[in-house]
Design a protein around this motif. Structure first.
Motif: not given
Length: 305
Positions: A264-266, A193-195, A171-172, A185-186
């Motif tokens: 993702r390492g954010s 989808k996020w793009q 989900g977002m 952003i999951g």
């Protein structure tokens, strides 16, 4: 809640003050208010095994727990750890204390307990501007009140508790903590989808832990979904109110939109974890356990009277 916040900050800044003193006083003031309510109202006839909350103070324990977990009062290091990267840093704590000292009543709860909205799988009218029905005029209505009530408002997405248990990896979400908007952003969200929400400019993307993460400049895309998200953020900047001046005066800064890719390492993941205030941490228990502690202390204070 505003008085609680400013009082806690004073306990930190005054001579002999400390984080521990401020945190303890937040808890003790909450207990004192609820104990006095039980002692001096009809609640005194209620069973002692039941925690009675005044109708207008249903969120008081939640606010007190969230204030203790906020970047103003939370400890910088996990319990039992003596050497680690502090969070918040001294600069971050000073920043939030500075604005916490000026917090307005309509923002004091959100300042410590963020709003979380699900932006994946929006409902049909989410993000649409809706004009309220016409009010029936009478002699008590002033022209500016009627005009304000007739301004279109954006329907906000479904709200959720700020807890990791409410986040789906596919989900977002948008989290609004008054200072920033975090777009989560999951890890299982497909790139397309996020793009659909974001356009990536600049140097493109990099591979982090096997996933694509944008590294250039970001902006909302020119799609229908992004247009809805833009409308939602605009409405939130106005504090979900038709009065734009209220939003401008309550938010001391222009809240930026921060992109956070979960898993993702954010660099913002640690900050995100601290904003999910409904979850326990090494220094604080869950909300249910906190209520039990409050109830136990109220009963002890009640027994002493």
């Amino acid at each position: 809640s505003t008085i609680f916040t400013r009082g806690a900050i004073s306990d930190v800044e005054r001579d002999g003050g400390s984080l521990r003193l401020a945190r303890d006083n937040v808890f003790n003031k909450c207990v004192s208010i609820l104990a006095n309510y039980r002692s001096h109202t009809t609640a005194r006839t209620s069973p002692s095994g039941q925690l009675i909350l005044p109708e207008s103070l249903q969120l008081l324990p939640l606010f007190c727990l969230s204030l203790r977990k906020s970047r103003m009062l939370r400890y910088s290091l996990p319990k039992g750890v003596t050497s680690a990267k502090p969070f918040p840093t001294a600069d971050e704590r000073a920043y939030h204390i500075f604005y916490g000292r000026m917090v307005s009543p309509n923002m004091s709860l959100q300042c410590v307990h963020p709003h979380l909205f699900q932006v994946s799988g929006l409902r049909t009218r989410d993000g649409d501007w809706i004009t309220p029905p016409v009010l029936q005029e009478n002699k008590f209505d002033e022209a500016n009140v009627i005009a304000a009530s007739m301004r279109p408002v954006c329907q906000l997405p479904k709200t959720m508790n700020p807890s990791i248990a409410c986040l789906d990896e596919s989900g977002m979400y948008i989290l609004d903590d008054r200072f920033s908007f975090y777009l989560f952003i999951g890890r299982d969200v497909p790139d397309e989808k996020w793009q659909d929400l974001l356009s990536v400019g600049g140097v493109g993307s990099s591979r982090i832990r096997g996933s694509s993460v944008p590294t250039g400049g970001l902006s909302l895309a020119s799609t229908e979904s992004a247009h809805k998200l833009r409308s939602v953020i605009h409405q939130l900047r106005m504090l979900n109110s038709p009065n734009e001046t209220l939003g401008l005066t309550a938010r001391n800064t222009y809240a930026p939109l921060i992109l956070v890719f979960l898993g993702r390492g954010s660099v913002f993941e640690e900050e995100m974890d601290s904003l999910l205030v409904d979850d326990p941490d090494s220094h604080e228990r869950s909300y249910v356990d906190f209520l039990c502690d409050i109830h136990r202390s109220v009963r002890e204070k009640w027994d002493q009277t």
